[in-house]
Write an enzyme that holds these catalytic residues in place. Structure first.
Site, PDB file in Angstrom:
ATOM      1  N   MET A 283       0.817  -1.220   0.000  1.00 20.01           N
ATOM      2  CA  MET A 283       0.000   0.000   0.000  1.00 20.01           C
ATOM      3  C   MET A 283       0.848   1.266   0.000  1.00 20.01           C
ATOM      4  O   MET A 283       1.550   1.555   0.968  1.00 20.01           O
ATOM      5  CB  MET A 283      -0.944   0.008   1.206  1.00 20.01           C
ATOM      6  CG  MET A 283      -2.207  -0.804   0.963  1.00 20.01           C
ATOM      7  SD  MET A 283      -3.310  -0.696   2.362  1.00 20.01           S
ATOM      8  CE  MET A 283      -2.314  -1.442   3.638  1.00 20.01           C
ATOM      9  N   THR A 284       0.737   1.996  -1.088  1.00 25.07           N
ATOM     10  CA  THR A 284       1.349   3.311  -1.206  1.00 25.07           C
ATOM     11  C   THR A 284       0.749   4.225  -0.155  1.00 25.07           C
ATOM     12  O   THR A 284      -0.468   4.309  -0.030  1.00 25.07           O
ATOM     13  CB  THR A 284       1.049   3.863  -2.617  1.00 25.07           C
ATOM     14  OG1 THR A 284       1.739   3.052  -3.547  1.00 25.07           O
ATOM     15  CG2 THR A 284       1.452   5.304  -2.759  1.00 25.07           C
TER      16      THR A 284
ATOM     17  N   TYR B 248      -0.028  -0.761 -14.393  1.00 19.83           N
ATOM     18  CA  TYR B 248       1.270  -0.104 -14.497  1.00 19.83           C
ATOM     19  C   TYR B 248       2.122  -0.794 -15.585  1.00 19.83           C
ATOM     20  O   TYR B 248       1.627  -1.666 -16.296  1.00 19.83           O
ATOM     21  CB  TYR B 248       1.944  -0.076 -13.122  1.00 19.83           C
ATOM     22  CG  TYR B 248       1.089   0.690 -12.131  1.00 19.83           C
ATOM     23  CD1 TYR B 248       0.976   2.073 -12.222  1.00 19.83           C
ATOM     24  CD2 TYR B 248       0.331   0.028 -11.167  1.00 19.83           C
ATOM     25  CE1 TYR B 248       0.148   2.786 -11.357  1.00 19.83           C
ATOM     26  CE2 TYR B 248      -0.500   0.728 -10.304  1.00 19.83           C
ATOM     27  CZ  TYR B 248      -0.583   2.111 -10.400  1.00 19.83           C
ATOM     28  OH  TYR B 248      -1.406   2.804  -9.554  1.00 19.83           O
TER      29      TYR B 248
ATOM     30  N   ASN C  66      -2.598  -3.865 -11.722  1.00 19.98           N
ATOM     31  CA  ASN C  66      -3.248  -2.554 -11.620  1.00 19.98           C
ATOM     32  C   ASN C  66      -2.904  -1.524 -12.698  1.00 19.98           C
ATOM     33  O   ASN C  66      -2.957  -0.312 -12.459  1.00 19.98           O
ATOM     34  CB  ASN C  66      -3.001  -1.952 -10.226  1.00 19.98           C
ATOM     35  CG  ASN C  66      -3.541  -2.853  -9.122  1.00 19.98           C
ATOM     36  OD1 ASN C  66      -4.277  -3.805  -9.391  1.00 19.98           O
ATOM     37  ND2 ASN C  66      -3.186  -2.583  -7.880  1.00 19.98           N
TER      38      ASN C  66
ATOM     39  N   GLY D 201       3.180  -6.350 -11.178  1.00 15.38           N
ATOM     40  CA  GLY D 201       2.652  -6.598 -12.519  1.00 15.38           C
ATOM     41  C   GLY D 201       1.152  -6.363 -12.587  1.00 15.38           C
ATOM     42  O   GLY D 201       0.493  -6.823 -13.526  1.00 15.38           O
TER      43      GLY D 201
ATOM     44  N   ARG E 188       3.165  -9.925  -8.723  1.00 18.87           N
ATOM     45  CA  ARG E 188       1.753  -9.622  -8.458  1.00 18.87           C
ATOM     46  C   ARG E 188       1.039  -9.347  -9.781  1.00 18.87           C
ATOM     47  O   ARG E 188       1.536  -8.572 -10.600  1.00 18.87           O
ATOM     48  CB  ARG E 188       1.636  -8.390  -7.553  1.00 18.87           C
ATOM     49  CG  ARG E 188       0.216  -8.166  -7.063  1.00 18.87           C
ATOM     50  CD  ARG E 188       0.093  -7.027  -6.058  1.00 18.87           C
ATOM     51  NE  ARG E 188      -0.939  -7.344  -5.076  1.00 18.87           N
ATOM     52  CZ  ARG E 188      -1.708  -6.466  -4.464  1.00 18.87           C
ATOM     53  NH1 ARG E 188      -1.565  -5.179  -4.687  1.00 18.87           N
ATOM     54  NH2 ARG E 188      -2.615  -6.847  -3.594  1.00 18.87           N
TER      55      ARG E 188
HETATM   56  C1  LIG Z   1      -3.972   3.307   0.135  1.00 18.64           C
HETATM   57  C2  LIG Z   1      -3.740   2.180  -0.833  1.00 18.64           C
HETATM   58  C3  LIG Z   1      -2.548   2.108  -1.518  1.00 18.64           C
HETATM   59  C4  LIG Z   1      -2.296   1.047  -2.386  1.00 18.64           C
HETATM   60  N1  LIG Z   1      -1.069   0.937  -2.990  1.00 18.64           N
HETATM   61  C5  LIG Z   1      -0.753  -0.162  -3.702  1.00 18.64           C
HETATM   62  C6  LIG Z   1       0.576  -0.389  -4.166  1.00 18.64           C
HETATM   63  O1  LIG Z   1       1.500   0.412  -3.920  1.00 18.64           O
HETATM   64  N2  LIG Z   1       0.813  -1.520  -4.874  1.00 18.64           N
HETATM   65  C7  LIG Z   1      -0.175  -2.434  -5.150  1.00 18.64           C
HETATM   66  O2  LIG Z   1       0.097  -3.448  -5.803  1.00 18.64           O
HETATM   67  N3  LIG Z   1      -1.441  -2.264  -4.700  1.00 18.64           N
HETATM   68  C8  LIG Z   1      -1.737  -1.170  -3.963  1.00 18.64           C
HETATM   69  N4  LIG Z   1      -2.993  -1.031  -3.441  1.00 18.64           N
HETATM   70  C9  LIG Z   1      -3.979  -2.121  -3.598  1.00 18.64           C
HETATM   71  C10 LIG Z   1      -3.934  -3.047  -2.375  1.00 18.64           C
HETATM   72  O3  LIG Z   1      -2.715  -3.772  -2.329  1.00 18.64           O
HETATM   73  C11 LIG Z   1      -5.085  -4.056  -2.400  1.00 18.64           C
HETATM   74  O4  LIG Z   1      -5.026  -4.783  -3.603  1.00 18.64           O
HETATM   75  C12 LIG Z   1      -6.446  -3.386  -2.276  1.00 18.64           C
HETATM   76  O5  LIG Z   1      -6.463  -2.453  -1.228  1.00 18.64           O
HETATM   77  C13 LIG Z   1      -7.552  -4.441  -2.050  1.00 18.64           C
HETATM   78  O6  LIG Z   1      -7.312  -5.139  -0.854  1.00 18.64           O
HETATM   79  P1  LIG Z   1      -8.138  -4.818   0.502  1.00 18.64           P
HETATM   80  O7  LIG Z   1      -9.587  -5.018   0.145  1.00 18.64           O
HETATM   81  O8  LIG Z   1      -7.651  -5.828   1.489  1.00 18.64           O
HETATM   82  O9  LIG Z   1      -7.843  -3.401   0.881  1.00 18.64           O
HETATM   83  C14 LIG Z   1      -3.285   0.051  -2.601  1.00 18.64           C
HETATM   84  C15 LIG Z   1      -4.513   0.161  -1.935  1.00 18.64           C
HETATM   85  C16 LIG Z   1      -4.745   1.205  -1.061  1.00 18.64           C
HETATM   86  C17 LIG Z   1      -6.055   1.265  -0.310  1.00 18.64           C
END
Ligand SMILES: Cc1cc2nc3c(=O)[nH]c(=O)nc-3n(C[C@H](O)[C@H](O)[C@H](O)COP(=O)(O)O)c2cc1C
Length: 364
Positions: free
Chosen positions: A23-24, A177, A175, A173, A224
């Protein structure tokens, strides 16, 4: 509770089956890409996860997606990450670095130049920059020579990750990008070795995997993916052809794990799990955070070995402990997800601290 059972894969052994999803959080120094000093505490607070996957970390400045995203390139960045991995290890945790090149999902305001992509296809939608949201620009198509350089950037960042003490790397890999932009037909319009046929669209992702495996060893490399995910304007109607083929190519390596983002209907997992004999981490994308019950059923059904939870980890640093007790879960305000602000980062208390606080206030 299956999520709390230990997991023993060929390459990774985990005390439970709960991973913290990447999570960014946007708290790094925007100029230098050095993670904020509080980052060590943030991840250490979450070291009860079987595995932590770090926020996406750029492999080159051109691959940076938005403000406050850290890198894994310079000496200062590596040094700051070393403090993070040390803090997590001291708490008994394990942490992989997520290596990220954002491709066209960036902006000149962020990278100081035109973003790069497989082809010059502008993303519909807006990009988050320091001043707010801005229309995406048309990216510049990478030359074959530059593609080779990006592959090397991934390998160099993997090397830096090991130097910084990470237990391994997860290649981003998913979302929409750069890696997925090569896989998807609407973003990859190339007619050279890297586009056209499915084999050609797979070439860049596979070259990245091969280079990173060569650099640090397959047992420390993960990937991923998010088959069919339309995020960031990806159209992947042919995911049922693309990903089985990708997995067939990947099987030879013995990667640490494959991380699959699916929808709550589990269509991608049902399709791909039989093709992946190795370790599989699953995560679900929907408006609601992936829940404990969804996680349990993913393990129970055999669709996943480990489940990644994202949003729940933001406000519940001790999520596995809360799952164990089916304790109430805190919710983070969406406002604190990203940004230079320091509230909403390390200030969510663990359960014990919270109960202690309640006990104190009851006494006073
Ligand atoms: C604040 C935030 C930042 C995220 N940043 C990334 C990231 O840097 N890389 C990534 O692969 N997914 C990122 N995601 C997606 C999450 O890894 C995850 O796939 C998504 O939140 C769904 O899972 P959850 O329902 O458990 O939150 C981000 C999601 C959130 C909410």
């Amino acid at each position: 509770m299956r999520l709390l059972e230990s997991f023993r894969g060929a390459a990774i052994q985990l005390p439970n089956r709960i991973a913290m999803a990447p999570m960014t959080r946007g708290r790094a120094d925007d100029k230098t890409g050095v993670p904020h000093p509080l980052t060590a505490e943030y991840y250490a607070q979450r070291a009860g996860a079987g595995l932590i996957v770090s926020e996406g970390v750029w492999v080159s400045r051109t691959g940076k997606s938005g403000p406050g995203i850290p890198g894994l390139v310079t000496g200062r960045q590596i040094e700051a990450w070393r403090a993070v991995t040390k803090a997590v290890h001291e708490k008994g945790g394990r942490i992989y670095a997520q290596l990220w090149h954002a491709g066209r999902v960036s902006h000149p305001e962020v990278v100081g130049r035109t973003p790069v992509a497989p082809s010059a296809v502008r993303q519909a939608g807006r990009i988050f920059v320091s001043e707010g949201l801005m229309d995406a620009v048309e990216p510049r198509a990478l030359s074959e020579l530059e593609i080779g350089e990006v592959v090397q950037d991934f390998a160099a960042a993997a090397h830096a990750a090991v130097e910084a003490g990470f237990d391994g790397v997860e290649l981003h890999g998913a979302n929409g990008y750069l890696i997925q932009e090569f896989l998807a037909q609407n973003t990859n319009r190339r007619e050279d070795r890297y586009g056209g046929s499915l084999a050609a669209r797979l070439r860049f992702p596979l070259e990245v995997v091969a280079a990173v495996v060569e650099e640090i060893g397959a047992e420390r490399v993960a990937l991923r993916i998010s088959p069919g995910n339309p995020e960031n304007d990806i159209v992947e109607d042919d995911w049922k052809e693309v990903y089985p083929r990708l997995l067939t190519e990947l099987r030879r390596y013995g990667l640490a794990y494959l991380h699959v983002i699916d929808t709550p209907g589990h269509e991608a997992l049902s399709h791909l799990r039989p093709l992946w004999p190795g370790t599989l981490i699953a995560n679900l994308r929907s408006d609601e955070p992936t829940s404990q019950d969804e996680g349990e059923s993913l393990i129970e059904s055999g669709l996943a070995d480990v489940v990644a939870f994202g949003r729940l980890f933001i406000a519940n640093p001790d999520l596995p402990a809360r799952f164990a007790l089916r304790a109430p879960l805190a919710r983070a305000d969406h406002e604190v997800y990203y940004g230079a602000r320091l509230d909403g980062f390390t200030d969510f208390p663990a359960m014990e601290a919270e109960s202690a606080k309640f006990a104190c206030s009851a006494r006073s």
